[in-house]
Design an enzyme around this catalytic site. Structure first.
Site, PDB file in Angstrom:
ATOM      1  N   ILE A  94      54.919  36.514  21.874  1.00 30.29           N
ATOM      2  CA  ILE A  94      56.148  36.649  22.646  1.00 30.29           C
ATOM      3  C   ILE A  94      57.376  36.540  21.754  1.00 30.29           C
ATOM      4  O   ILE A  94      58.396  37.195  21.997  1.00 30.29           O
ATOM      5  CB  ILE A  94      56.206  35.627  23.812  1.00 30.29           C
ATOM      6  CG1 ILE A  94      57.415  35.896  24.712  1.00 30.29           C
ATOM      7  CG2 ILE A  94      56.213  34.190  23.297  1.00 30.29           C
ATOM      8  CD1 ILE A  94      57.487  37.298  25.284  1.00 30.29           C
ATOM      9  N   GLY A 309      49.396  36.661  28.545  1.00 34.24           N
ATOM     10  CA  GLY A 309      50.404  35.813  29.170  1.00 34.24           C
ATOM     11  C   GLY A 309      51.625  35.702  28.269  1.00 34.24           C
ATOM     12  O   GLY A 309      51.972  36.635  27.543  1.00 34.24           O
ATOM     13  N   GLU A 310      52.293  34.550  28.318  1.00 37.01           N
ATOM     14  CA  GLU A 310      53.468  34.243  27.492  1.00 37.01           C
ATOM     15  C   GLU A 310      54.705  35.071  27.870  1.00 37.01           C
ATOM     16  O   GLU A 310      55.749  34.926  27.258  1.00 37.01           O
ATOM     17  CB  GLU A 310      53.197  34.461  25.995  1.00 37.01           C
ATOM     18  CG  GLU A 310      52.054  33.666  25.428  1.00 37.01           C
ATOM     19  CD  GLU A 310      51.805  33.971  23.948  1.00 37.01           C
ATOM     20  OE1 GLU A 310      52.602  34.718  23.326  1.00 37.01           O
ATOM     21  OE2 GLU A 310      50.814  33.464  23.404  1.00 37.01           O
ATOM     22  N   GLY A 311      54.574  35.997  28.826  1.00 33.59           N
ATOM     23  CA  GLY A 311      55.669  36.912  29.113  1.00 33.59           C
ATOM     24  C   GLY A 311      55.647  38.143  28.234  1.00 33.59           C
ATOM     25  O   GLY A 311      56.613  38.913  28.213  1.00 33.59           O
TER      26      GLY A 311
END
Length: 344
Positions: A94, A309-311
């Protein structure tokens, strides 16, 4: 706790103006496909024919989960705080993608089982050092859940951005998200459970059984906020509050993968119009995400087989949103280009 009131973005007169502006660009009607839909949506959210995406930001919420005591993850709980350290050291995916897209990145300790101490770049909003084991008791008390949501709202209130993405980190949170998905949709647990951080087939079957026992134990829970406090995580609850406030402020919401979408499902039960403000960045490779999106009537922008995930999906989708507002601002019209016949 006051739940923000979210109004629909639908505006007949503005929608017509946006359609006219889009259709007058030097291209065949509809030929920019999803970018045209994005431009229209962003214009309606911002209530303007000239949408902009200034100061994009992504919030990454981190929290631990008591359900890891049931051996539902391929990784130990300590990976949560170690990955937060990686975020702070600018070494995670990210970080790379946010830098690439000039996007502000905010890392929030919502409830990690670790004492970070005062750290530059870390926003301390720890409710507790992880939730309780929802196989045995509710993950959070209603008061803890409300406090987490209020923290999320306050964080968004302090950010000046027109577009905001949501990311998360928390070992065990795909288990929480799968339980939330099952409770809100009625989809069988077997269809909600995925590999998470890399479980084997046997590991996924164990995870499924743990969730099935847990939802049977909490069978009377149906209210969306009760579902959140019973099965969720501090990072999920904080995202719910953050999403609600972001939509109230008429921001564009970038929705990442499986866990972030589980938070949105709660928010949408509280305020259904929040979906008007959402851009679904991608369809995750995590089992169940496609059915989540279908349940919400969502059309994801990307299909990259992500499940990190993590954006990360939010950061990767940002250039497409920028392209949508750029063609509105910079592309010639038939009149300005002196093209006298519109293309069919």
């Amino acid at each position: 706790m006051h739940i923000p009131v979210i109004n629909s973005i639908y505006d007949v007169s503005l929608s017509k103006l946006l359609d006219t502006a889009i259709n007058n660009k030097t291209k065949p009607l509809g030929s920019l496909g999803a970018l045209e839909s994005l431009a229209r949506q962003i214009g309606l959210i911002q209530r303007t024919e000239h949408p902009q995406l200034t100061k994009p930001a992504i919030l990454v919420f981190a929290g631990d989960h008591g359900i890891v005591a049931e051996n539902i993850s391929a990784y130990p709980q300590s990976v949560t705080w170690q990955m937060v350290e990686n975020f702070l050291a600018q070494g995670a995916a990210i970080n790379v993608f946010a830098r690439q897209n000039q996007c502000a990145l905010h890392i929030i300790d919502a409830g990690v089982n670790h004492d970070f101490g005062p750290r530059k770049g870390l926003i301390h909003r720890k409710i507790a050092p992880g939730t309780r084991n929802f196989a045995q008791e509710a993950a959070m008390t209603p008061a803890e859940c409300s406090r987490a949501m209020e923290h999320g709202m306050a964080l968004v209130s302090a950010i000046e951005a027109k577009v905001i993405g949501f990311g998360e980190m928390g070992i065990g949170n795909t288990t929480a998200a799968a339980a939330i998905m099952h409770k809100l949709t009625g989809i069988p647990v077997a269809n909600c459970v995925g590999a998470g951080t890399g479980l084997s087939t046997e590991g996924m079957l164990h995870k499924q059984r743990v969730i099935e026992r847990a939802v049977a134990h909490h069978s009377s829970v149906t209210d969306p906020l009760d579902v959140l406090s019973t099965f969720g995580g501090f990072e999920i609850a904080m995202m719910v509050g953050a999403m609600l406030r972001a939509a109230e402020r008429r921001m564009v919401l970038l929705i990442d993968g499986f866990i972030v979408t589980s938070a949105l499902m709660i928010a949408a039960r509280l305020q259904p119009a929040i979906l008007d403000y959402c851009v679904f960045c991608h369809c995750s490779d995590e089992n169940g995400h496609r059915q989540m999106l279908d349940h919400l009537g969502a059309r994801p922008l990307l299909q990259l087989n992500l499940r990190l995930g993590e954006g990360t999906g939010c950061a990767l989708a940002l250039p497409l949103l920028q392209a949508a507002v750029n063609f509105m601002a910079e592309m010639a019209t038939f009149e300005s280009a002196q093209v006298h016949e519109k293309m069919e």
